[in-house]
Design a protein around this motif. Structure first.
Motif, PDB file in Angstrom:
ATOM      1  N   ASP A 186      46.280  49.329  56.160  1.00 52.29           N
ATOM      2  CA  ASP A 186      44.795  49.538  55.937  1.00 52.29           C
ATOM      3  C   ASP A 186      44.143  48.854  54.783  1.00 52.29           C
ATOM      4  O   ASP A 186      44.788  49.351  53.450  1.00 52.29           O
ATOM      5  CB  ASP A 186      44.519  51.021  55.928  1.00 52.29           C
ATOM      6  CG  ASP A 186      42.867  51.343  55.907  1.00 52.29           C
ATOM      7  OD1 ASP A 186      42.072  50.269  55.981  1.00 52.29           O
ATOM      8  OD2 ASP A 186      42.400  52.393  55.688  1.00 52.29           O
ATOM      9  N   SER A 188      40.791  48.249  54.282  1.00 52.42           N
ATOM     10  CA  SER A 188      39.479  48.326  54.254  1.00 52.42           C
ATOM     11  C   SER A 188      38.626  48.682  53.246  1.00 52.42           C
ATOM     12  O   SER A 188      37.326  48.698  52.789  1.00 52.42           O
ATOM     13  CB  SER A 188      38.920  49.057  55.734  1.00 52.42           C
ATOM     14  OG  SER A 188      39.462  50.432  55.591  1.00 52.42           O
ATOM     15  N   HIS A 189      39.235  49.587  52.357  1.00 52.30           N
ATOM     16  CA  HIS A 189      38.650  50.385  51.301  1.00 52.30           C
ATOM     17  C   HIS A 189      38.728  49.646  50.131  1.00 52.30           C
ATOM     18  O   HIS A 189      38.336  50.019  49.237  1.00 52.30           O
ATOM     19  CB  HIS A 189      39.300  51.641  51.055  1.00 52.30           C
ATOM     20  CG  HIS A 189      40.893  51.731  50.932  1.00 52.30           C
ATOM     21  ND1 HIS A 189      41.957  51.333  52.001  1.00 52.30           N
ATOM     22  CD2 HIS A 189      41.584  52.071  49.774  1.00 52.30           C
ATOM     23  CE1 HIS A 189      43.029  51.159  51.475  1.00 52.30           C
ATOM     24  NE2 HIS A 189      43.036  51.560  50.110  1.00 52.30           N
ATOM     25  N   LEU A 190      39.478  48.450  50.058  1.00 53.68           N
ATOM     26  CA  LEU A 190      39.869  47.849  48.762  1.00 53.68           C
ATOM     27  C   LEU A 190      38.930  46.752  48.405  1.00 53.68           C
ATOM     28  O   LEU A 190      38.237  46.011  49.123  1.00 53.68           O
ATOM     29  CB  LEU A 190      41.158  46.895  49.021  1.00 53.68           C
ATOM     30  CG  LEU A 190      42.393  47.787  49.201  1.00 53.68           C
ATOM     31  CD1 LEU A 190      43.387  46.962  49.318  1.00 53.68           C
ATOM     32  CD2 LEU A 190      42.626  48.985  47.979  1.00 53.68           C
TER      33      LEU A 190
END
Length: 319
Positions: A186, A188-190
């Motif tokens: 994952d 997506s939050h970076l």
């Protein structure tokens, strides 16, 4: 021959998630034993087609596989004649330690990724040694790295082509592809304009995950720059330049134990392939590095691979 990468693939085949990397290769070894055994269901001259005698085939030359293993139970025989090439050409992709051992045991063409000649040489020399460890000759498997060529009449023209392609990379698509190459991790939050941090390794393609991490560290790329750089070549070597400069690089790898040939990945179709065929191939031919006509009638012959004799699968299963 690939052992799958994502849980999405497993969910199409009666599983919630894919097995571990090691389990996938364990299963793949048995799978290949079954498949090659089925290809050897009939000897080459089993089918008589003798209308006068009423004999369609010689039953002594039909062989029932009768496989019972940990993962598969297959009686056989296959209901078609042995393939014209003995076996279809067996192509493998996977460069982890398990993948390399599997390739050395089974593959006839190995599709791999390398960013520079030193990486290509390490893989090439290692695989050739492993072939010998499995009782095979070095030329029984052809190492063919992927190459993403962007060809121009001048270096500037080629760079302009590549820049235009990079501008077309949609961020959503680019990030999705990068996530796939990172084994589904994952991201997506970076923040996309920051460096790629260390992420938990997954059970996806372990060798491709490592290749992408190495590229990011070596070139100091942000996540945005990284997804842009891998969107075209999928982690394979991107070669930008004229026919002469691209031929120089291919020749260098070919003559210095980096490759037996290349898997050409055109940037766009059909134009990118036309550029390579129309400009790079003639240059390779002038150097005596590419054929001017096909010598054989099959892919196997034109790759310089021998035809597996009937019964090779039985020896493999005994091994």
């Amino acid at each position: 021959m690939v052992t799958s990468v994502t849980d999405a693939e497993a969910q199409n085949f009666n599983r919630d998630r894919q097995p571990s990397h090691a389990q996938r290769y364990h299963r793949a070894r048995e799978f290949m034993s079954v498949v090659t055994g089925l290809w050897d269901s009939w000897e080459d001259d089993a089918f008589l087609h003798d209308k006068a005698a009423g004999r369609f085939f010689d039953p002594e030359k039909m062989h029932v596989l009768g496989h019972r293993g940990e993962h598969f139970q297959v009686r056989g025989p296959l209901n078609v004649a042995r393939p014209p090439q003995g076996y279809p050409v067996i192509v493998q992709a996977g460069s982890s330690p398990d993948g390399r051992d599997f390739a050395a045991r089974w593959a006839e063409v190995i599709f791999t990724a390398a960013q520079d000649l030193s990486q290509a040489q390490e893989f090439y020399r290692g695989i050739k040694k492993q072939l010998a460890d499995h009782g095979r000759e070095p030329d029984e498997a052809k190492v063919m790295p992927g190459i993403f060529p962007v060809v121009g009449r001048t270096r500037a023209e080629a760079e302009d082509k590549y820049a235009a392609l990079q501008e077309l990379v949609d961020p959503v698509v680019g990030l999705g592809l990068l996530r796939l190459l990172l084994g589904g991790a994952d991201i997506s939050h970076l923040p996309v304009d920051s460096p790629l941090p260390e992420l938990p390794r997954t059970e996806g393609s372990t060798s491709r995950q490592q290749l992408v991490y190495d590229k990011a560290r070596r070139e100091g790329l942000t996540i945005r720059e990284l997804y842009q750089s891998v969107s075209g070549g999928r982690g394979h070597r991107i070669v930008i330049g004229t026919a002469q400069s691209i031929a120089d690089e291919l020749e260098d790898w070919f003559l210095n134990e980096g490759a037996d040939g290349f898997n050409i990945m055109p940037p766009v179709l059909p134009d990118g392939l036309d550029d390579f065929v129309g400009q790079v191939i003639p240059e390779l031919q002038r150097r005596g590095l590419f054929r001017t006509e096909y010598e054989g009638r099959t892919l196997r012959e034109n790759l310089g691979l021998g035809r597996p004799a009937w019964g090779a699968s039985a020896r493999t299963r005994q091994d």
